[in-house]
Design a protein around this motif. Structure first.
Motif, PDB file in Angstrom:
ATOM      1  N   THR A  35      20.094 -15.089   1.908  1.00 51.10           N
ATOM      2  CA  THR A  35      20.718 -13.780   2.140  1.00 51.10           C
ATOM      3  C   THR A  35      22.162 -13.936   2.592  1.00 51.10           C
ATOM      4  O   THR A  35      23.075 -13.339   2.016  1.00 51.10           O
ATOM      5  CB  THR A  35      19.902 -12.984   3.173  1.00 51.10           C
ATOM      6  OG1 THR A  35      18.556 -12.840   2.711  1.00 51.10           O
ATOM      7  CG2 THR A  35      20.513 -11.616   3.419  1.00 51.10           C
ATOM      8  N   VAL A  36      22.369 -14.752   3.606  1.00 52.86           N
ATOM      9  CA  VAL A  36      23.727 -14.960   4.132  1.00 52.86           C
ATOM     10  C   VAL A  36      24.615 -15.604   3.063  1.00 52.86           C
ATOM     11  O   VAL A  36      25.766 -15.202   2.874  1.00 52.86           O
ATOM     12  CB  VAL A  36      23.695 -15.812   5.422  1.00 52.86           C
ATOM     13  CG1 VAL A  36      25.092 -16.205   5.868  1.00 52.86           C
ATOM     14  CG2 VAL A  36      22.972 -15.063   6.526  1.00 52.86           C
ATOM     15  N   GLY A  37      24.075 -16.584   2.350  1.00 52.30           N
ATOM     16  CA  GLY A  37      24.852 -17.261   1.315  1.00 52.30           C
ATOM     17  C   GLY A  37      25.301 -16.322   0.209  1.00 52.30           C
ATOM     18  O   GLY A  37      26.441 -16.397  -0.263  1.00 52.30           O
ATOM     19  N   LEU A  38      24.429 -15.405  -0.202  1.00 49.80           N
ATOM     20  CA  LEU A  38      24.810 -14.459  -1.261  1.00 49.80           C
ATOM     21  C   LEU A  38      25.816 -13.422  -0.749  1.00 49.80           C
ATOM     22  O   LEU A  38      26.683 -12.975  -1.510  1.00 49.80           O
ATOM     23  CB  LEU A  38      23.572 -13.791  -1.852  1.00 49.80           C
ATOM     24  CG  LEU A  38      22.714 -14.716  -2.713  1.00 49.80           C
ATOM     25  CD1 LEU A  38      21.396 -14.045  -3.097  1.00 49.80           C
ATOM     26  CD2 LEU A  38      23.474 -15.153  -3.966  1.00 49.80           C
ATOM     27  N   VAL A  39      25.714 -13.057   0.519  1.00 50.37           N
ATOM     28  CA  VAL A  39      26.731 -12.163   1.106  1.00 50.37           C
ATOM     29  C   VAL A  39      28.090 -12.869   1.105  1.00 50.37           C
ATOM     30  O   VAL A  39      29.109 -12.283   0.713  1.00 50.37           O
ATOM     31  CB  VAL A  39      26.330 -11.719   2.529  1.00 50.37           C
ATOM     32  CG1 VAL A  39      27.499 -11.062   3.257  1.00 50.37           C
ATOM     33  CG2 VAL A  39      25.138 -10.772   2.476  1.00 50.37           C
ATOM     34  N   VAL A  40      28.108 -14.124   1.531  1.00 51.76           N
ATOM     35  CA  VAL A  40      29.370 -14.881   1.540  1.00 51.76           C
ATOM     36  C   VAL A  40      29.871 -15.091   0.106  1.00 51.76           C
ATOM     37  O   VAL A  40      31.078 -15.067  -0.144  1.00 51.76           O
ATOM     38  CB  VAL A  40      29.223 -16.218   2.308  1.00 51.76           C
ATOM     39  CG1 VAL A  40      30.507 -17.035   2.243  1.00 51.76           C
ATOM     40  CG2 VAL A  40      28.852 -15.951   3.763  1.00 51.76           C
ATOM     41  N   ALA A  41      28.961 -15.256  -0.847  1.00 53.04           N
ATOM     42  CA  ALA A  41      29.366 -15.377  -2.256  1.00 53.04           C
ATOM     43  C   ALA A  41      30.065 -14.099  -2.717  1.00 53.04           C
ATOM     44  O   ALA A  41      31.099 -14.153  -3.400  1.00 53.04           O
ATOM     45  CB  ALA A  41      28.157 -15.672  -3.141  1.00 53.04           C
ATOM     46  N   LEU A  75      26.060  -9.683  -6.628  1.00 55.46           N
ATOM     47  CA  LEU A  75      25.750 -10.676  -5.593  1.00 55.46           C
ATOM     48  C   LEU A  75      25.222  -9.989  -4.335  1.00 55.46           C
ATOM     49  O   LEU A  75      24.304 -10.485  -3.682  1.00 55.46           O
ATOM     50  CB  LEU A  75      26.979 -11.527  -5.292  1.00 55.46           C
ATOM     51  CG  LEU A  75      27.405 -12.474  -6.421  1.00 55.46           C
ATOM     52  CD1 LEU A  75      28.781 -13.066  -6.145  1.00 55.46           C
ATOM     53  CD2 LEU A  75      26.374 -13.564  -6.645  1.00 55.46           C
ATOM     54  N   GLY A  76      25.795  -8.838  -4.009  1.00 56.82           N
ATOM     55  CA  GLY A  76      25.286  -8.060  -2.881  1.00 56.82           C
ATOM     56  C   GLY A  76      23.861  -7.585  -3.116  1.00 56.82           C
ATOM     57  O   GLY A  76      23.031  -7.595  -2.200  1.00 56.82           O
ATOM     58  N   ALA A  77      23.561  -7.181  -4.354  1.00 59.27           N
ATOM     59  CA  ALA A  77      22.188  -6.779  -4.690  1.00 59.27           C
ATOM     60  C   ALA A  77      21.242  -7.969  -4.566  1.00 59.27           C
ATOM     61  O   ALA A  77      20.103  -7.817  -4.099  1.00 59.27           O
ATOM     62  CB  ALA A  77      22.143  -6.197  -6.098  1.00 59.27           C
ATOM     63  N   GLY A  78      21.704  -9.144  -4.969  1.00 58.66           N
ATOM     64  CA  GLY A  78      20.893 -10.350  -4.791  1.00 58.66           C
ATOM     65  C   GLY A  78      20.610 -10.608  -3.321  1.00 58.66           C
ATOM     66  O   GLY A  78      19.490 -10.960  -2.939  1.00 58.66           O
ATOM     67  N   ALA A  79      21.626 -10.419  -2.485  1.00 62.06           N
ATOM     68  CA  ALA A  79      21.439 -10.586  -1.041  1.00 62.06           C
ATOM     69  C   ALA A  79      20.425  -9.568  -0.510  1.00 62.06           C
ATOM     70  O   ALA A  79      19.581  -9.911   0.326  1.00 62.06           O
ATOM     71  CB  ALA A  79      22.772 -10.443  -0.308  1.00 62.06           C
ATOM     72  N   ALA A  80      20.500  -8.352  -0.999  1.00 63.55           N
ATOM     73  CA  ALA A  80      19.553  -7.323  -0.567  1.00 63.55           C
ATOM     74  C   ALA A  80      18.128  -7.680  -0.997  1.00 63.55           C
ATOM     75  O   ALA A  80      17.178  -7.501  -0.220  1.00 63.55           O
ATOM     76  CB  ALA A  80      19.951  -5.961  -1.130  1.00 63.55           C
ATOM     77  N   LEU A  81      17.974  -8.203  -2.211  1.00 60.81           N
ATOM     78  CA  LEU A  81      16.647  -8.623  -2.675  1.00 60.81           C
ATOM     79  C   LEU A  81      16.115  -9.781  -1.825  1.00 60.81           C
ATOM     80  O   LEU A  81      14.927  -9.814  -1.483  1.00 60.81           O
ATOM     81  CB  LEU A  81      16.698  -9.039  -4.145  1.00 60.81           C
ATOM     82  CG  LEU A  81      16.758  -7.917  -5.163  1.00 60.81           C
ATOM     83  CD1 LEU A  81      17.001  -8.481  -6.561  1.00 60.81           C
ATOM     84  CD2 LEU A  81      15.476  -7.105  -5.132  1.00 60.81           C
ATOM     85  N   ALA A  82      16.985 -10.721  -1.510  1.00 66.32           N
ATOM     86  CA  ALA A  82      16.569 -11.844  -0.651  1.00 66.32           C
ATOM     87  C   ALA A  82      16.167 -11.327   0.732  1.00 66.32           C
ATOM     88  O   ALA A  82      15.184 -11.795   1.316  1.00 66.32           O
ATOM     89  CB  ALA A  82      17.689 -12.874  -0.535  1.00 66.32           C
TER      90      ALA A  82
END
Length: 169
Positions: free
Chosen positions: A68-74, A151-158
């Motif tokens: 989650t954190v990694g995708l937010v930073v991405a 990428l934010g949506a990926g973070a939300a899914l994670a």
């Protein structure tokens, strides 16, 4: 859970070096990011196994938290255009890969009935490798949605997966 093993980290070394490139030594930069991602994943696995001895769900929680954190930073990396942030993304998502893969394989071993371990391990690896299609999907969707939003949506899914794992215990 297993699909996150590669779904997150492949973005660090496939998408980000092309979306947020350096001006010099582009191939060396991409190689460095790849090495950091995969090296972080390998380095995280011994820690994940030790944590797994305490409680297996902790490994899942740490892995999904790092994802989650990694995708937010991405997403922030793409939004800011700062390639140096991709180093942090590589370490975060690489470490996430190590934790999630350790959990996924361990969980398959824990729930396997006698004679079923090979089949369950094959299923885990099929899901793990399905995650490698993530950059293709994200790239195709950027025609409709900005990469930062994807990428934010990926973070939300994670984060949703993390919530599910947390509640499940």
């Amino acid at each position: 859970m297993a699909i996150w093993s590669f779904a997150a980290p492949v973005n660090a070394f496939t998408l980000l070096p092309t979306e947020v490139p350096v001006h010099h030594l582009r191939i060396a930069y991409a190689g460095l990011v790849t090495a950091l991602t995969l090296g972080s994943g390998m380095a995280a696995q011994p820690f994940a196994r030790r944590l797994e001895a305490r409680h297996s769900r902790l490994v899942a929680r740490v892995g999904l938290g790092l994802t989650t954190v990694g995708l937010v930073v991405a997403a922030l990396t793409v939004a800011s255009g700062m390639p140096v942030l991709n180093v942090a993304v590589a370490v975060l998502l690489g470490s996430a890969y190590g934790f999630v893969l350790t959990y996924s394989l361990g969980e398959a071993a824990r729930i396997a009935a006698p004679g079923e371990l090979a089949r369950l391990t094959a299923i885990v690896y099929a899901l793990v490798y399905a995650g490698m299609f993530t950059p293709l999907v994200i790239t195709a969707l950027t025609v409709l949605v900005p990469m930062t939003a994807l990428l934010g949506a990926g973070a939300a899914l994670a984060a949703l997966c993390l919530t599910w794992i947390w509640i499940r215990v």
